[in-house]
Write a protein that holds these residues in place. Structure first.
Motif, short mmCIF file in Angstrom:
data_model
loop_
_atom_site.label_atom_id
_atom_site.label_comp_id
_atom_site.label_asym_id
_atom_site.label_seq_id
_atom_site.Cartn_x
_atom_site.Cartn_y
_atom_site.Cartn_z
N THR A 727 0.81 -1.22 0.00
CA THR A 727 0.00 0.00 0.00
C THR A 727 0.85 1.28 0.00
N GLU A 728 2.15 1.14 -0.11
CA GLU A 728 3.02 2.32 -0.15
C GLU A 728 2.67 3.24 -1.32
N LEU A 777 -9.64 3.96 3.92
CA LEU A 777 -9.60 4.45 5.30
C LEU A 777 -8.97 3.41 6.23
N THR A 778 -9.28 2.14 5.98
CA THR A 778 -8.71 1.07 6.81
C THR A 778 -7.20 0.99 6.63
N VAL A 779 -6.77 1.11 5.38
CA VAL A 779 -5.33 1.06 5.10
C VAL A 779 -4.61 2.20 5.78
N MET A 780 -5.15 3.40 5.68
CA MET A 780 -4.49 4.55 6.30
C MET A 780 -4.52 4.46 7.82
N VAL A 866 -14.80 5.13 9.26
CA VAL A 866 -13.97 4.96 10.45
C VAL A 866 -12.61 5.58 10.15
N LEU A 867 -12.38 6.78 10.73
CA LEU A 867 -11.21 7.56 10.36
C LEU A 867 -10.03 7.27 11.28
#
Length: 894
Positions: A727-728, A777-780, A866-867
């Protein structure tokens, strides 16, 4: 009739006294003290020209005799060296043979002494007495000695015949259909010639000894020893010569002696002695070097005809030729511009600028203007380059790609050496001659993106050739920058500041460019004329330095323009052409070197400017045009070229993402993705919206493709490792999008428009945008709340540091922890709530939070997000700033 006034004037002239002859003679003698005037008077006398002709002829004959003596001495020295080579090679065998001969002889002497001293005591033992009587039968037979000498003489003849038979067989088998100058190289082999002389001497000595015995002269012990040693040396040497004869099947053995003779001709022509400055000797050296180059070319063509020689011999011949060329480049500055070492060629005159005398003669006789002979200063480079490119083309046509890649690397290094010798124009011309071969090999990489086995190896070698072409341009730049650096430039400036640099051959010891040498030669002739007329030099030293600086600055400007033009053609035009022809791998290889070249050029630009500034200081208060350099224009050209390369690299992203990653090739896709990401940030930060519009859509697709590729490649790794690395590229995309929002708010350009269009298109084409938003959002949240340093964190930190410096420069940076608490908010605040919310509190938020808050959360398909905690903090700050008033975010909120 004359009027009265004219009559009176005529009468007064008749009454003036005439000057006596002795006074005129004295006045003539006094005029002899004036060298220029006396020489002009003498030149009207035939005896002067006869005497001058005789002196010149005598001088030439003396120099010719001296040159002949020197040549004979060099030949003798070389002959002694060749004989010593033979003797050293047979020394051990000859020493063993001598030890055996002298050992046996010494034992024989001892035995004879013992035999004579014990004869009286052997009668007691009959069997021993019988042995003694048997030994008395042996004695030296003169007839046998004569037979031995005859046999040795025959051996000499046999070995001469064997040697010439071997050479004849070799010529008939290998060199039957070659030019005569190639066969001549075999006959002029110095080692073979010395062996022939040795065998001939051996046969002659044996024959003379036989002739002496025929007339009753006994053979002396020393003569017998001498002829025996010569016979043994001949036999043992034939082993060396016989083994060496097989080396002649390789054409490379022919050029070893040829190369040394060519270097010798260069040395003699560039030596600052009497011989080297005479026109006749210079012409002789030039003809000799030209003949050797023709022989070298013939050997190259012979090697190119055979498959084995083409693969193993031709690379050595090509690399050796480049080494000779580089050596000549280091010595070329010692040659005068009008030297007859430079081959003469005809230059036709311009009719409109020729004087009336010549044009009138041509018109009246019905002929054309006679051309004038001018020196061709690059004749050596032309012939050398022609031979080299023939060998290089033969390697490519024969599909010997590994050898061609090695020769390509040598060619790149040779370009650097030429530029280091201040032969920039020659180096640029050599690189220009390389371009067609580069384009041809680059096109051959098309359609082999998925090649395997031998095809893959060929692809790797062809890409190596492409990279060497780009490396040659970089080496040229670095060598040119080093040759005009402060140290090299300062040495030349100090030499020109000396008192006697115009005297004699001092200008050729300066190691200056050819343009400067030509200008200094013209200046020296003017000063010499001034000395003959005035008796001394009256021109001020500052004027001499100014003339030299003018010539150097002109060469500097021309060289710099040619290097920049080469970069634009190689890294700009050729790269675009490869992309148009869909040669993706070759274009990727060239683009990586192109970015490196631009970076090195920009890094050395300050050094180049500083060295040029010192030469401009010698301009003084000169009026008129001066060859100055617009360094800002050069910087702009380099910036445009770099932008052009970055756009071309972005065009490669999508095609490269479809190719399979292989260990035999560099990671072209990864390099292009990293370079495009950095370039896209620079374009956003410096408001280059057109560049962003051309790069970001390709970068967007490539980043998604990179995520899929990394996720597949790292599937065997732990889940956390897989997520962090794969995910980079996605985080980089969101970070760049946040910067686009901020800089568009700051103005004046709107890069967010392009970035937003890419995201809108992506969400419009996915099946379930809500799932994508949730996944982003989940990845971040996972990446920002995980302990440890992510792979691209350092790069993104450098972006953030640049942004903070930019905000401080604009006066917008807030930092409550950097000042006193009662200072409050800074007076200069931006009207955009997005900018204010990011800058308040010391920028604890990243730019990806800006993108998530301003764009992603505003989309209609984003539900119950979900932040990450950091994003929540920025969202709260953004909401408060919106309530305070000001802009609502412009297009970013839409």
């Amino acid at each position: 009739m004359l009027n009265p006034e004219e009559s009176n004037r005529t009468a007064m002239m008749d009454e003036e006294p005439k000057t006596p002859d002795w006074k005129r003679a004295v006045a003539g003698l006094l005029r002899l003290n004036r060298p220029v005037q006396s020489r002009a008077i003498w030149q009207h006398l035939p005896a002067y020209w006869l005497l001058r002709k005789g002196l010149h002829l005598l001088s030439f004959r003396l120099l010719r005799t001296g040159h002949a003596v020197g040549t004979k001495a060099r030949s003798t020295r070389e002959s002694v060296q060749m004989i010593s080579v033979i003797l050293r090679s047979i020394a051990w065998s000859l020493a063993v043979a001598l030890v055996l001969v002298f050992g046996v002889g010494w034992i024989e002497v001892l035995f004879k002494t013992f035999f004579l001293s014990t004869t009286a005591y052997i009668s007691k033992w009959p069997w021993l007495a019988h042995v003694y009587e048997s030994l008395k039968v042996f004695h030296l037979d003169t007839g046998a000695a004569a037979s031995l000498l005859s046999t040795l003489a025959q051996i000499a003849g046999v070995f001469l015949g064997l040697y010439f038979a071997a050479v004849g067989t070799l010529i008939s088998a290998r060199y039957s259909n070659v030019p005569p100058n190639v066969r001549e190289l075999m006959f002029t082999d110095k080692l073979g010639n010395q062996y022939i002389k040795l065998v001939a001497l051996f046969g002659a000595v044996a024959t003379l000894l036989l002739a002496g015995q025929s007339i009753g002269i006994q053979t002396g012990l020393l003569n017998l020893v001498l002829v025996t040693i010569l016979g043994v040396a001949t036999i043992l040497s034939f082993v060396l010569l016989g083994r060496r004869a097989f080396e002649f099947f390789d054409p490379a053995s022919l050029v070893r002696q040829l190369g040394s003779e060519l270097v010798s001709s260069i040395n003699r022509a560039t030596t600052l002695h009497v011989f080297s400055r005479q026109q006749s000797f210079q012409a002789f050296y030039q003809k000799q070097a030209g003949s050797l180059l023709n022989s070298y070319e013939s050997v190259v063509r012979v090697a190119a005809q055979d498959a084995v020689s083409r693969q193993y011999t031709l690379p050595y011949l090509a690399q050796n030729l480049l080494a000779i060329w580089a050596y000549y480049g280091r010595r070329k500055h010692l040659l005068a511009s009008d030297s007859y070492w430079f081959r003469r060629q005809y230059a036709h005159k311009n009719w409109l600028t020729t004087d009336f005398t010549e044009t009138s003669v041509a018109l009246n006789t019905g002929t054309t203007l006679q051309p004038k002979e001018v020196p061709d200063a690059i004749w050596f480079e032309k012939e050398t380059s022609e031979t080299f490119w023939f060998a290089y083309n033969a390697l490519l046509q024969g599909n010997h790609l590994e050898q061609a890649a090695q020769v390509s690397l040598s060619a790149a290094e040779a370009i650097g050496r030429l530029a280091g010798c201040m032969l920039v124009s020659e180096a640029v011309e050599f690189a220009g001659a390389w371009a067609p071969f580069f384009r041809s090999e680059a096109r051959k990489t098309k359609g082999h993106d998925d090649a395997l086995g031998q095809e893959e190896n060929d692809l790797v070698q062809r890409l190596g050739t492409v990279e060497c072409y780009a490396l040659g341009a970089i080496r040229l730049l670095l060598s040119f920058a080093n040759s005009v650096s402060d140290e090299s430039s300062e040495r030349l400036r100090m030499a020109l500041s000396g008192p006697d640099w115009l005297a004699g051959d001092g200008i050729y010891k300066l190691n200056a460019p050819r343009t400067v040498i030509t200008a200094l030669e013209r200046l020296r002739s003017e000063i010499d004329f001034e000395r003959r007329v005035e008796g001394t030099r009256i021109t001020a030293p500052w004027y001499l330095r100014q003339r030299a600086a003018f010539a150097y600055c002109r060469w500097y400007k021309e060289s710099l323009d040619s290097v920049v033009a080469l970069f634009e053609a190689s890294f700009g035009g050729d790269l675009d052409a490869l992309i148009t022809e869909q040669c993706w791998l070759a274009a990727a290889s060239l683009s990586s070197r192109a970015l490196e070249g631009c970076s090195k050029f920009q890094h050395n630009l300050g050094q180049l400017k500083a060295s040029h500034k010192k030469w401009m200081e010698w301009r003084g208060h000169t009026e008129g045009e001066w060859p100055g350099i617009d360094w800002d224009a050069v910087a702009v050209r380099l910036s445009k070229l770099e932008e052009r390369i970055e756009i071309a690299t972005a065009k490669l992203l999508v095609p490269l993402s479809r190719l399979q990653k292989r260990a035999a090739l560099p990671d072209f896709f990864g390099h292009a993705l990293g370079a495009s990401t950095k370039a896209c940030f620079d374009a956003i930060a410096f408001d280059r919206d057109e560049q962003v519009a051309k790069m970001f859509p390709s970068l967007f697709q490539a980043s998604l493709a990179a995520y899929d590729r990394l996720r597949d490649e790292l599937k065997e790794q732990p889940v956390r490792t897989n997520i962090i690395f794969s995910t980079e590229p996605i985080e980089n995309l969101m970070e760049l999008s946040g910067y686009a929002i901020i800089y568009s708010e700051l103005g004046p350009k709107d890069t967010w428009k392009t970035v937003k269009a890419a995201w809108d298109t992506y969400f419009a084409n996915v099946k379930d945008p809500q799932d994508v938003v949730t996944w982003l959002l989940t990845v971040m949240k996972f990446r920002t709340e995980s302990l440890g340093l992510n792979p691209g964190a350092i790069q993104r930190t450098s972006w953030k540091q640049h942004f903070e410096h930019d905000m401080r420069r604009r006066g917008l940076r807030e930092d409550w922890y950097g000042g006193l608490p009662w200072n409050g908010r800074p007076q200069n605040q931006h009207k955009s709530p997005i900018v204010r919310s990011l800058l308040r509190g010391g920028m604890f938020s990243d730019l990806s939070d800006v993108f998530l808050t301003v764009y992603l959360l505003k989309q209609p398909f984003t539900k119950d997000p979900v932040l990450p905690r950091r994003t929540e903090s920025f969202a709260d700050s953004y909401e408060r700033e919106q309530k305070r008033g000001g802009q609502t975010g412009g297009e970013a909120d839409e």
